[in-house]
Design an enzyme around this catalytic site. Structure first.
Site, mmCIF file in Angstrom:
data_model
loop_
_atom_site.group_PDB
_atom_site.id
_atom_site.type_symbol
_atom_site.label_atom_id
_atom_site.label_comp_id
_atom_site.label_asym_id
_atom_site.label_seq_id
_atom_site.Cartn_x
_atom_site.Cartn_y
_atom_site.Cartn_z
ATOM 1 N N GLU A 85 -27.959 -6.835 12.086
ATOM 2 C CA GLU A 85 -27.979 -6.423 10.689
ATOM 3 C C GLU A 85 -28.400 -7.537 9.740
ATOM 4 O O GLU A 85 -28.903 -7.280 8.658
ATOM 5 C CB GLU A 85 -26.598 -5.902 10.279
ATOM 6 C CG GLU A 85 -26.183 -4.620 10.977
ATOM 7 C CD GLU A 85 -25.546 -4.873 12.328
ATOM 8 O OE1 GLU A 85 -25.561 -6.033 12.772
ATOM 9 O OE2 GLU A 85 -25.044 -3.915 12.931
ATOM 10 N N ASP A 108 -34.056 -8.150 17.604
ATOM 11 C CA ASP A 108 -33.725 -8.388 19.015
ATOM 12 C C ASP A 108 -34.235 -9.752 19.468
ATOM 13 O O ASP A 108 -33.519 -10.516 20.141
ATOM 14 C CB ASP A 108 -34.339 -7.296 19.891
ATOM 15 C CG ASP A 108 -33.574 -5.986 19.822
ATOM 16 O OD1 ASP A 108 -32.441 -5.993 19.318
ATOM 17 O OD2 ASP A 108 -34.114 -4.956 20.268
#
Length: 704
Positions: free
Chosen positions: A561, A610
Site C-alpha cells: 500500500e 511487488d
C-alpha cells in the site's frame, strides 16, 4: 595446517601440540645415510624423497580442505529441528517439485504440486477459525465475570441448535411485530415507511435502498464523513449480464422469497404476489444504477451535498431522522455534509418509493421485510438457513462464482504470545530501516520528495495482533457491556449487530491518536490506514506457515500500500515512466501456461509494488543475517538461507489464478513470482543461473 618443530622441542611437547604425525613424517624423509655411503645411493634416495614429499604434501592439503569443509558446514546456520520447522518443511515439499529447474521456471519449482493445496491465505483463515472454535469450546479458556464470558455464552447459544429449532419462526415473527406487523402473515398494524426504514438501518443493520457508512473525509483524513453509496443487492447482478442469465437469477430468487413467506405463515397466493413485486422493485433499482465508467466520466463518483440538499433531491427518505438514528451519538443537522455516490440513482430510487407508497404500499413493506429476513438468516433455524444455502448454490451454478453477499461473525480474539509480537516488531523495524536506506538510491525521485518519503517511513506506526482493549480485562468488560444476551439466539445476534455498529461510530469520534482497528484480529490480510499512517498486521496473519518466532527469519513482509510510485508530483516523470514501461515489457516476456497472454497495463502499479517489496525485504533480510547470529535453516534440505528466502517468497503465491482475472488487481501468481525474482540480481546469483536464462535476463528495470 603444518606444524614445524623448533630446536630442542621434546616428543611430549609436540604431541601436546597435535603435531606428532608431522614430526614422524619429516624425520623419516630427512637423509639418514652416513658419509661413507656412495653418491649413487644418495641420488636415488633424493628422488624417492622428493616423490614422497609431494605425495605427503598433497595428502595434507586434501586433509586440510576436508577439514575446512567440515568447519564451514558446522559453523553455518544450524538446522531448525522443532516440530513447527518440520511442518513448514513438509508444506514446502508438498507444494514444490525440485526436479524443475529454478532458473527456468521457479514457480513450478516452488508450486507445481500446489494445485492439490488450497490457497495459503484461505487455508490459514480456515485454520484460524478452527483455533477460535477450540478456544470457545474449552471451559478453562475463560473466567466468570470476565469480558470473554459473553463471547462464550454467545457461542454456546449459537451451538444450542435444539433450542433454536424449538423456537422455530417465533423470534422472527416477534421482530415483525416490532416493525409494525406484516400484511401477508395476518398480523398487521399501520405501516410507516420512514419509521420502518429508520429501525431497519439503526437496529437491524439492514439497508434496503442504499448503503450508509462512516469513512474519512477526502480533505481531512481524521474527520469522519457519512457516505451514501449504492445498495448491495441480495443477488449477484452485473450490468453486462446476459438476459438469459439475468432471468434465471430472478427465477431462483423468486423461489427463495416464496419459501421465506411460507415459512413465516403467509398465504401462498399472497406470498407469490408480494414476492413477484419485490423482484420487480429489485430489478428497477438495479436498472437505476449508473455504470462506474459513466460516473467517472461525468465526475459523479462521489459528491459533497448537505442533508438538506439531499432531502430536496430524494424527498421520499427522511434523511436526517434515519441517519441520526443510525449514527448516534453523532450530532447531525440539516447542514451536515455527506459524501454521495450516484445522485441520479438516489433521485430515481426516491421517485420509485413515492410511487409504491401511493399504489402498492403493502408490497413495498414486503420488499423491506424479505430483505431483512435474508440478513438475519445466520441467526434463524435450519429451515431458513437451508433455504439460504440452496439459493446460494443455485446462484453459484449460474454465475460460476460465490454470491457477493458474505457475512462472518468474529466474537473476540486473543494475542497472548509476547515472543511472537516482539519477533514480528523486530522484523517490521528491519523492513522499515531497509526502506529508508533504499529511498536514497532511487533514480527517479527528487531530493525533496526523498526527504519527505524518508520522514513518512520513519513516522510510520505499526499495530500487531489485536486492539489493546482485548488484553485488558476491565476494558474488555466495558467493550461488551452494551451486549444483552437472550432470551433467544436471534435477540443475542441483534444485540451484537447493534453493538458493532455503535463501536464503529464511537471509534470515528475519538480524538487522535486513536487506532481504528479496521480488520478482524483473526484475519489474514495486512492493511495500511492512510489517515492514521499506520500498518496493521492482525494476529491471524502472524501464524504458521507465514510466521513464527521459531522459524528461520524468512518472512517476506511487503507493504504494497505504501510502495506505489503513482503520485510523485516532484519526481523525474520521464525516468519514472521509462522504468514503468520497462517493467511492463519485462512482465510481458514471461509465458503463461497454455499459450495464454496477459496484459500488465492494468496491474502495473501492483507489479511495481511487488518488485519494490521484494527488493526491500531482501535488503532487510541480508542485513539481518550480518547482525543476527542465530539464523537457522530447514533440516535435510539443500537450500541456503538466501535460497530459502526466495523460496519462501514464492510459497506465499502458490495458488491458482483468479477466475475473474479481468477484475483482479494483481498479475497471475506465476507472473508475481517470476516478475520480481527475475528483476532481482541476487536471485540469479544465489541460484547460479546462467546468463540469459529466463530468471536471469541480460537487462533489468531500475525502478527500486
Amino acid at each position: 595446517m603444518l606444524c614445524f618443530s623448533p630446536p630442542g622441542s621434546s616428543h611430549r611437547a609436540l604431541q601436546k601440540r597435535g603435531c606428532l604425525h608431522v614430526v614422524f613424517l619429516t624425520s623419516w624423509l630427512l637423509p639418514q645415510s652416513s658419509p661413507e655411503e656412495g653418491p649413487e645411493w644418495s641420488r636415488e634416495w633424493s628422488a624417492a624423497r622428493r616423490l614422497l614429499l609431494v605425495v605427503s604434501l598433497f595428502s595434507l592439503l586434501l586433509g586440510s580442505s576436508v577439514l575446512w569443509v567440515y568447519i564451514f558446514r558446522n559453523c553455518g546456520p544450524r538446522p531448525c529441528e522443532t516440530p513447527l520447522c518440520l511442518d513448514l518443511l513438509a508444506r514446502y515439499q508438498a507444494s514444490g517439485n525440485t526436479s524443475e529447474t529454478p532458473c527456468t521456471d521457479f514457480f513450478s519449482f516452488s508450486c507445481k504440486k500446489a494445485k492439490r493445496i488450497s490457497d495459503s491465505f484461505q487455508a490459514l483463515a480456515e485454520e484460524n477459525k478452527k483455533r477460535l472454535k477450540r478456544l470457545l469450546e474449552d471451559p478453562e479458556s475463560w473466567h466468570p465475570g470476565s469480558g470473554e464470558e459473553k463471547a462464550f455464552q454467545f457461542y454456546n447459544s449459537c451451538m444450542d441448535t435444539d433450542a433454536i429449532e424449538a423456537e422455530g419462526a417465533g423470534p422472527l415473527k416477534q421482530v415483525m411485530e416490532e416493525l409494525g406487523g406484516w400484511h401477508i402473515s395476518g398480523n398487521r398494524t399501520s405501516f410507516d415507511f420512514n419509521q420502518t426504514l429508520k429501525l431497519l438501518m439503526s437496529q437491524y443493520g439492514h439497508f434496503p435502498f442504499f448503503k450508509a457508512y462512516l469513512g474519512p473525509h477526502p480533505e481531512s483524513q481524521h474527520t469522519p464523513v457519512i457516505k451514501i453509496d449504492q445498495p448491495e443487492f441480495d443477488v449477484p447482478l452485473k450490468q453486462e449480464q446476459e438476459q438469459k442469465i439475468y432471468a434465471q437469477i430472478f427465477r431462483e430468487y423468486l423461489t427463495y422469497l416464496n419459501r421465506l413467506g411460507t415459512l413465516l405463515g403467509g398465504d401462498p397466493i399472497k406470498v407469490q404476489q408480494h414476492a413477484s413485486l419485490s423482484i420487480s422493485i429489485t430489478s428497477q433499482l438495479f436498472q437505476f444504477l449508473s455504470p462506474v465508467e459513466q460516473q467517472e466520466a461525468q465526475d459523479k463518483h462521489f459528491q459533497m451535498v448537505t442533508i438538506n440538499q439531499l432531502q430536496e433531491m430524494a424527498p421520499a427518505i427522511d434523511w436526517l431522522s434515519c441517519l441520526q438514528a443510525t449514527f448516534t451519538p453523532m450530532s447531525l443537522g440539516p447542514s451536515q455534509l455527506l459524501m454521495v455516490q450516484d445522485l441520479d440513482y438516489l433521485r430515481n430510487m426516491s421517485q420509485l418509493v413515492e410511487e409504491m407508497l401511493l399504489k402498492h404500499r403493502d408490497f413495498l413493506q414486503s420488499h423491506m421485510i424479505f430483505g431483512l429476513v435474508g440478513t438475519l438468516s445466520p441467526a434463524l433455524d435450519s429451515k431458513f438457513q437451508e433455504a439460504r444455502r440452496e439459493l446460494r448454490q443455485k446462484l453459484r451454478e449460474l454465475t460460476e462464482r460465490p454470491p457477493l453477499v458474505r457475512r462472518e461473525s468474529h466474537v473476540f480474539s486473543r494475542w497472548g504470545d509476547p515472543s511472537t509480537r516482539l519477533s514480528a516488531m523486530e522484523l517490521f523495524t528491519e523492513i522499515k530501516d531497509a526502506l529508508v536506506a533504499h529511498l536514497k538510491r532511487l533514480p527517479w525521485i527528487s531530493e525533496k520528495t526523498r526527504r519527505e518519503a524518508q520522514n513518512r517511513v520513519t513516522q510510520l506506526q505499526v499495530q500487531m495482533g489485536a486492539p489493546e482493549w482485548t488484553l485488558k480485562p476491565e476494558l474488555a468488560r466495558q467493550e461488551y457491556s452494551n451486549i444483552q444476551l437472550g432470551p433467544n439466539f436471534l435477540q443475542s445476534f441483534l444485540s451484537c449487530v447493534r453493538s458493532l455498529q455503535a463501536r464503529k461510530v464511537w471509534s470515528f469520534l475519538q480524538p487522535l491518536p486513536y487506532h481504528r482497528w479496521q480488520v478482524s484480529p483473526w484475519g489474514v490480510t495486512a492493511s495500511y490506514s492512510i489517515p492514521d499512517h499506520e500498518v496493521v498486521f492482525p494476529a491471524g496473519l502472524l501464524q504458521p506457515p507465514f510466521f513464527h518466532p521459531d522459524y528461520p527469519r524468512l518472512t517476506v513482509v511487503v507493504m504494497d500500500e505504501i510502495l506505489h510510485p503513482g503520485d510523485c508530483l516532484d519526481c523525474d516523470t520521464r525516468a519514472l515512466q521509462e522504468a514503468l514501461l520497462c517493467l511492463e515489457r519485462h512482465y510481458a516476456a514471461f509465458p503463461l501456461p497454455g499459450g495464454t497472454s496477459f496484459s500488465g497495463s492494468s496491474t502495473l502499479l501492483e507489479n511495481a509494488a511487488d518488485v519494490g517489496g521484494l527488493a526491500i525485504a531482501f535488503q532487510a533480510y541480508s542485513r539481518s543475517l550480518l547482525e543476527y547470529r542465530g539464523e537457522t535453516k530447514l533440516p535435510n534440505w539443500d537450500l541456503s538461507p538466501h535460497q530459502l528466502f526466495f523460496r519462501s517468497y514464492a510459497q506465499v503465491l502458490c495458488r491458482e489464478p483468479s477466475t475473474e482475472r479481468s477484475q483482479a488487481p494483481h498479475s497471475p501468481p506465476r507472473l508475481r513470482v517470476h516478475g520480481p525474482l527475475s528483476n532481482t540480481p541476487a536471485f540469479a546469483r544465489h541460484f547460479r543461473c546462467p546468463r540469459d536464462a529466463l530468471m536471469n535476463p541480460s537487462s533489468r528495470c531500475q525502478l527500486w
